[in-house]
Design a protein around this motif. Sequence first.
Motif, short mmCIF file in Angstrom:
data_model
loop_
_atom_site.label_atom_id
_atom_site.label_comp_id
_atom_site.label_asym_id
_atom_site.label_seq_id
_atom_site.Cartn_x
_atom_site.Cartn_y
_atom_site.Cartn_z
N MET A 1 0.85 -1.20 0.00
CA MET A 1 0.00 0.00 0.00
C MET A 1 0.88 1.25 0.00
N LYS A 2 0.57 2.25 -0.81
CA LYS A 2 1.45 3.38 -1.00
C LYS A 2 1.09 4.55 -0.09
N SER A 3 2.13 5.27 0.33
CA SER A 3 2.01 6.55 1.00
C SER A 3 1.14 6.52 2.25
N GLY A 4 1.02 5.37 2.85
CA GLY A 4 0.27 5.28 4.08
C GLY A 4 -1.22 5.49 3.93
N ILE A 5 -1.73 5.44 2.70
CA ILE A 5 -3.16 5.63 2.49
C ILE A 5 -3.89 4.35 2.83
N ALA A 6 -4.90 4.44 3.68
CA ALA A 6 -5.65 3.27 4.12
C ALA A 6 -7.03 3.26 3.50
N LEU A 7 -7.51 2.09 3.17
CA LEU A 7 -8.88 1.95 2.69
C LEU A 7 -9.62 1.05 3.66
N THR A 8 -10.60 1.62 4.34
CA THR A 8 -11.38 0.83 5.29
C THR A 8 -12.83 0.90 4.89
N MET A 9 -13.45 -0.25 4.71
CA MET A 9 -14.82 -0.29 4.24
C MET A 9 -15.76 -0.62 5.39
N GLY A 10 -16.50 0.36 5.88
CA GLY A 10 -17.47 0.13 6.93
C GLY A 10 -18.79 -0.34 6.34
N LYS A 11 -19.76 -0.62 7.19
CA LYS A 11 -21.07 -1.04 6.74
C LYS A 11 -21.86 0.18 6.27
N ILE A 12 -22.24 0.18 5.00
CA ILE A 12 -22.93 1.32 4.42
C ILE A 12 -24.20 0.81 3.73
N VAL A 13 -25.31 1.49 3.92
CA VAL A 13 -26.55 1.12 3.26
C VAL A 13 -26.76 2.05 2.09
N LYS A 14 -26.93 1.51 0.89
CA LYS A 14 -27.10 2.32 -0.31
C LYS A 14 -28.45 3.03 -0.28
N TYR A 15 -28.45 4.27 -0.75
CA TYR A 15 -29.67 5.07 -0.77
C TYR A 15 -30.34 4.94 -2.13
N GLY A 16 -31.48 4.29 -2.18
CA GLY A 16 -32.32 4.30 -3.37
C GLY A 16 -31.65 3.83 -4.64
N SER A 17 -32.21 4.30 -5.77
CA SER A 17 -31.69 3.93 -7.09
C SER A 17 -31.77 5.15 -7.98
N TYR A 18 -30.61 5.61 -8.45
CA TYR A 18 -30.54 6.80 -9.28
C TYR A 18 -29.77 6.50 -10.55
N GLY A 59 0.69 12.17 -1.15
CA GLY A 59 0.48 11.60 -2.47
C GLY A 59 -0.96 11.48 -2.88
N LEU A 60 -1.88 11.59 -1.92
CA LEU A 60 -3.31 11.55 -2.21
C LEU A 60 -3.78 12.95 -2.58
N ALA A 61 -4.53 13.08 -3.67
CA ALA A 61 -5.10 14.37 -4.07
C ALA A 61 -6.59 14.19 -4.33
N LYS A 186 -12.26 6.64 4.57
CA LYS A 186 -12.01 5.50 3.69
C LYS A 186 -10.59 5.51 3.14
N PHE A 187 -10.01 6.70 3.04
CA PHE A 187 -8.65 6.83 2.55
C PHE A 187 -7.69 7.33 3.63
N GLY A 188 -8.09 7.16 4.88
CA GLY A 188 -7.20 7.45 5.99
C GLY A 188 -6.94 8.91 6.26
N ILE A 189 -7.89 9.79 5.91
CA ILE A 189 -7.73 11.22 6.17
C ILE A 189 -8.95 11.74 6.93
N ALA A 190 -8.79 12.91 7.53
CA ALA A 190 -9.90 13.54 8.24
C ALA A 190 -10.85 14.17 7.22
N THR A 191 -11.98 14.66 7.72
CA THR A 191 -12.95 15.32 6.84
C THR A 191 -12.31 16.53 6.18
N VAL A 192 -12.53 16.66 4.87
CA VAL A 192 -11.97 17.76 4.08
C VAL A 192 -13.09 18.73 3.73
N ARG A 193 -12.82 20.02 3.89
CA ARG A 193 -13.80 21.06 3.57
C ARG A 193 -13.35 21.82 2.33
#
Length: 209
Positions: A1-18, A59-61, A186-193
């Motif tokens: 895994m590069k540059s310390g970027i982590a991918l963690t997949m939590g339990k997510i419920v998909k919203y509808g169908s678009y 390295g993540l943009a 999901k990519f190992g960073i805090a919330t971005v504004r």
Amino acid sequence: MKSGIALTMGKIVKYGSYMIFALSTNSLVGCEGKLNVDDYQNYLHEHKDDLTKTFSQNGLAIMCSYKPAELVFLQQKMNFSDVQKGDSLSESIKNIYCSLDFSINGQEIENGFLQNEQLYTACLNYLTNYVYTDVSLCTAKDTLPAIASVYARQYGATKKSSVLVVFSKGKTDLSQGFDILYRGDKFGIATVRFPFTAEAINNIPQLHD
């Protein structure tokens, strides 16, 4: 895994169908005081520093771009027969759009996980189905969760993974500026504004329909 970027997949419920369409650029004939699609996109490109914001870390943009609904609607109107020529922009535009472009070390974000099949698959699944669950739009009065997102793979053509994100506009007023928030765990960073000023939004010209 590069540059310390982590991918963690939590339990997510998909919203509808678009369904959201990938739109091509076409010209429209302009009228006085309004721009055709090509000139409109040129304006957006010339003012990309006001309408596009970028975050980078290890390295993540992530690039967030505001997409005026008028342009999205009119491109769809030209390309799909189920959008009637008599449709009113004021009646038909119900959404707010932005794009999120993800890259790692100058390539698509999923390519950062090529050495781990499980993480690679999880990343593609997240981009395809769940990015919108981590995005919200905030004004001084409202907070809107995204309702849908769409990801079309580019297979190296653009060096970034682009996701179109959709919000239901309702009565939300963007004229005072707004922020797009991306929850980046999901990519190992805090919330971005990503802030978009009132001046940048209010200076966008009208588009000929």
